[in-house]
Design an enzyme around this catalytic site. Structure first.
Site, PDB file in Angstrom:
ATOM      1  N   LYS A 100      -4.267 -17.072 -14.841  1.00 34.99           N
ATOM      2  CA  LYS A 100      -4.421 -17.766 -16.124  1.00 34.99           C
ATOM      3  C   LYS A 100      -5.884 -17.871 -16.521  1.00 34.99           C
ATOM      4  CE  LYS A 100      -3.454 -19.959 -19.843  1.00 34.99           C
ATOM      5  NZ  LYS A 100      -2.850 -21.285 -19.942  1.00 34.99           N
TER       6      LYS A 100
ATOM      7  N   LYS B 118     -13.098 -25.764 -21.242  1.00 39.44           N
ATOM      8  CA  LYS B 118     -12.776 -26.084 -19.849  1.00 39.44           C
ATOM      9  C   LYS B 118     -12.326 -24.842 -19.096  1.00 39.44           C
ATOM     10  CE  LYS B 118      -8.811 -27.416 -18.784  1.00 39.44           C
ATOM     11  NZ  LYS B 118      -7.528 -26.884 -18.244  1.00 39.44           N
TER      12      LYS B 118
END
Length: 287
Positions: A172, A241
């Site tokens: 991911k 992030k």
């Protein structure tokens, strides 16, 4: 799945609410928990039963996490460790974009209690979450994946078992790193087109019929950038992030990634607020 199969969902944000609604449509009794009363009421309207506390959610047969950070995931496990010690085996399906090391540690911690843990981050955004059509990239044991398969099938159109614990998180982070880079390069390509006197829309059509295309050019730019909507449902803070975590992973692995360094710096220095939509970085008209 039996008639009494129950799914608990922790985190009813843009993604979690859609996944909870998909579980309901698949025939699961679905419990949902969120700190926001408003989100809980929205979940109720979708057929989800709001839970008063985390202990109620962890009475389910499987529990799905959709939380902002690895710290949040750890915090939930800390809060329910007593409940987990005293109940039959459960598999936690963590769809958050988390950190590989944290997922590995949590998988070991839960295994010691007799439970399973899958890091199963997702791609597809709120629209696909609501349709049960996400792509899942899964890290964890084959046995835990088999146990959780009915729930995963209810939430996703494609689920890829990448490897052991943490592997889903790595995949991911790589995916979102490329997504972030494609946003920047597509915007620069369209800026170059306009500077050369060619309308960006015309060049975008060429990109999407040629080898320069990406999901960003095919989906994000037409739906949220070209029209100035900038409301894909994914915030700057979340993408910043993810890029930061990808950069951190590269440092930990000793991988030299010069383009990642540049992209990470551009995202870190972005002139937008954390709550702004990440598609604002595709605004090729901005100076």
């Amino acid at each position: 799945m039996t008639e009494t199969s129950t799914v608990g969902v922790v985190g009813l944000g843009a993604m979690g609410l859609g996944m909870a609604a998909s579980a309901v449509r698949a025939g699961f009794r679905t419990l949902g928990f969120d700190l926001s009363p408003e989100r809980s009421e929205q979940a109720r309207a979708a057929g989800v039963e709001p839970a008063g506390d985390l202990a109620q959610v962890f009475a389910a047969d499987h529990v799905v996490f959709s939380l902002p950070t690895a710290r949040d995931v750890e915090g939930v496990i800390d809060q329910v460790s007593g409940v987990l010690q005293g109940r039959p085996r459960i598999v936690v399906i963590d769809t958050s974009t988390s950190e590989p090391a944290v997922s590995r540690a949590l998988a070991a911690r839960l295994a010691a209690m007799g439970h399973g843990f899958l890091d199963a981050p997702v791609s597809g955004g709120p629209a696909r979450a609501a349709k049960g059509a996400l792509t899942m990239m899964i890290g964890g044991s084959a046995a835990d994946l088999a146990d959780a398969r009915p729930v995963i099938d209810a939430l996703s159109a494609k689920a890829i078992h990448v490897g052991d614990s943490g592997a889903g998180n790595v995949a991911k982070l790589v995916n979102n790193l490329l997504c972030a880079a494609h946003m920047l390069t597509t915007a620069e390509g369209l800026r170059l087109a306009e500077a050369a006197g060619i309308p960006a829309q015309s060049v975008l059509e060429v990109l999407n019929a040629a080898s320069g295309r990406s999901m960003l050019s095919e989906v994000h730019f037409p739906n949220w950038v070209m029209n100035g909507a900038f409301d894909s449902g994914f915030t700057m803070a979340l993408m910043q992030k993810d890029v930061r975590l990808a950069r951190q992973l590269a440092e930990e692995c000793g991988a030299r990634l010069p383009l990642t360094e540049k992209a990470a710096q551009l995202w870190a220095d972005a002139p937008y607020q954390g709550s702004d939509d990440f598609t604002r970085m595709g605004d090729f008209r901005a100076k």
